[in-house]
Design a protein around this motif. Structure first.
Motif, PDB file in Angstrom:
ATOM      1  N   TRP A  29       0.849  -1.200   0.000  1.00 25.28           N
ATOM      2  CA  TRP A  29       0.000   0.000   0.000  1.00 25.28           C
ATOM      3  C   TRP A  29       0.878   1.240   0.000  1.00 25.28           C
ATOM      4  CZ3 TRP A  29      -0.620   2.874   4.854  1.00 25.28           C
ATOM      5  CH2 TRP A  29      -0.063   2.241   5.963  1.00 25.28           C
ATOM      6  N   ALA A  30       0.322   2.348  -0.466  1.00 24.59           N
ATOM      7  CA  ALA A  30       1.040   3.623  -0.560  1.00 24.59           C
ATOM      8  C   ALA A  30       2.389   3.448  -1.268  1.00 24.59           C
ATOM      9  CB  ALA A  30       1.218   4.247   0.820  1.00 24.59           C
ATOM     10  N   HIS A  33       5.098   5.858  -1.051  1.00 22.59           N
ATOM     11  CA  HIS A  33       5.813   6.018   0.216  1.00 22.59           C
ATOM     12  C   HIS A  33       6.828   4.898   0.431  1.00 22.59           C
ATOM     13  CE1 HIS A  33       2.870   9.099   0.894  1.00 22.59           C
ATOM     14  NE2 HIS A  33       3.306   9.356   2.107  1.00 22.59           N
ATOM     15  N   PHE A  48       0.191  12.220   5.405  1.00 19.69           N
ATOM     16  CA  PHE A  48      -0.758  11.698   4.413  1.00 19.69           C
ATOM     17  C   PHE A  48      -0.927  10.182   4.537  1.00 19.69           C
ATOM     18  CE2 PHE A  48       0.534  15.663   2.389  1.00 19.69           C
ATOM     19  CZ  PHE A  48      -0.705  16.178   2.031  1.00 19.69           C
ATOM     20  N   SER A  49       0.180   9.500   4.797  1.00 15.86           N
ATOM     21  CA  SER A  49       0.097   8.045   4.725  1.00 15.86           C
ATOM     22  C   SER A  49       1.289   7.360   5.381  1.00 15.86           C
ATOM     23  CB  SER A  49       0.052   7.626   3.247  1.00 15.86           C
ATOM     24  OG  SER A  49      -0.055   6.222   3.134  1.00 15.86           O
ATOM     25  N   ALA A  51       3.039   3.234   4.975  1.00 17.23           N
ATOM     26  CA  ALA A  51       3.343   2.401   3.810  1.00 17.23           C
ATOM     27  C   ALA A  51       3.632   0.982   4.272  1.00 17.23           C
ATOM     28  CB  ALA A  51       4.552   2.956   3.055  1.00 17.23           C
ATOM     29  N   SER A 180       5.267  -2.869   7.720  1.00 14.45           N
ATOM     30  CA  SER A 180       4.587  -1.587   7.496  1.00 14.45           C
ATOM     31  C   SER A 180       4.985  -0.601   8.572  1.00 14.45           C
ATOM     32  CB  SER A 180       3.068  -1.782   7.484  1.00 14.45           C
ATOM     33  OG  SER A 180       2.656  -2.477   8.625  1.00 14.45           O
ATOM     34  N   TRP A 182       3.148   2.883  10.431  1.00 16.12           N
ATOM     35  CA  TRP A 182       1.911   3.660  10.504  1.00 16.12           C
ATOM     36  C   TRP A 182       1.878   4.500  11.775  1.00 16.12           C
ATOM     37  CZ3 TRP A 182       2.091  -1.473  11.927  1.00 16.12           C
ATOM     38  CH2 TRP A 182       1.490  -1.836  13.131  1.00 16.12           C
TER      39      TRP A 182
END
Ligand code: NAG
Ligand code: NAG
Length: 282
Positions: A29-30, A33, A48-49, A51, A180, A182
């Motif tokens: 995802w992302a 990033h 924003f995000s 990854a 990941s 986050w």
């Protein structure tokens, strides 16, 4: 074994091993990033995000290793995870979760284990080095008898197969390998008191040394190949438990670096979980 036999076995035994990110993994995802700098892959978290990346295939039993350099400086509020997980509601999962902190304060490494969809088996430790200044190797060894979490080859956690005590063990679902980063500032740092300071973004965790030495199991048809076969090195009887040296290392880690173990949390678990009673002598 000569080279030809070895190649045959690689093809037929389903053992995969590798060093290049793109041989084994893909962004999950992302994508924007996920940063590529030669052999080093960075996962970026900004306002924003986050990854993540995931293995291209699934595996059952073997050893998975990765080298990580965690977010430098102020990493408060961030969580970087490296884990194996199967799919579905009754999934199994083996987690490393690195909980960030304010500049100069120690990261915590939380591990957890889910079996048949049930987790709540957290342990937490501080590390005997600063995980943000250099790469260190984090690995999971998984066979039919044991799961061992290791930091630079030092065991930090052992989860035994206690099926003979009526306790389920993760041994019939293939797992993917994931990582990941986050934002988890609602709980991660000092219990959620310290929030992510976005003026310090982007927060970057760096990865290299990608190794998956495991039985590849892309479909459920492959499960029996991975579980019935005694050809794999991780099925050696000596790997069904820690060596004496490793046991001493684990005792040292637990005595000097463990800050939380669900087995001893009588508030959460007024009745000690059954597996803790059997793991306690470790
Ligand atoms: C952050 O630092 C504080 C103070 O040293 C410590 O109590 C805490 O366990 C550290 N780690 C996390 C993730 O909060
Ligand atoms: C993200 O952070 C930057 C730098 O602090 C700021 O300029 C920007 O407005 C923020 N964006 C959002 C969506 O919050």
């Amino acid at each position: 074994m000569d080279w030809f036999l070895w190649m045959m076995c690689l093809a037929m035994c389903g053992v995969v091993s590798g060093a290049k990110f793109e041989d084994l993994y893909q962004p999950s995802w992302a994508t924007d990033h996920v940063v590529y700098e030669g052999d080093v892959i960075g996962l970026r978290l900004d306002n924003f995000s986050g990854a993540g990346f995931e293995s291209k295939s699934k595996y059952m039993f073997g050893k998975v290793s990765i080298q990580i350099k965690l977010v430098e400086g102020d990493s408060a509020g961030t969580v970087t995870a490296f884990y194996m997980s199967s799919d579905g509601p009754n999934h199994n999962e083996f987690d490393f979760e690195f909980l960030g902190n304010t500049t100069g304060e120690p990261y915590l490494l939380q591990t957890n284990i889910y079996v048949n969809g049930v987790g709540n088996r957290e342990q937490r430790l501080d590390l005997w080095f600063d995980p943000t200044t250099d790469f260190h190797t984090y690995s999971i060894l998984w066979n039919q008898r044991i799961v061992v979490f290791m930091v630079d080859e030092t065991p930090i956690r052992v989860h035994k197969n206690l099926e003979d005590k009526g306790i389920p063990f993760a041994k019939d679902q293939a797992m993917g390998v994931y990582s990941s980063i986050w934002n988890a500032d609602d709980w991660a740092t000092q219990g959620g008191l310290v929030k992510t300071d976005w003026s310090h973004a982007p927060f970057v965790a760096s990865y290299k040394g990608f190794v998956i030495d495991a039985c590849e199991c892309p479909t459920s048809n492959d499960l029996s190949k991975c579980s019935n076969d005694k050809r794999f090195w991780w099925d050696e009887p000596t790997l069904s438990e820690l060596s004496l040296h490793q046991s001493h290392q684990l005792v040292w880690v637990r005595a000097n670096h463990m800050v939380y173990d669900y087995c001893f949390d009588a508030t959460r678990f007024p009745v000690t979980p059954l597996e803790c009673q059997h793991h306690r002598h470790l």
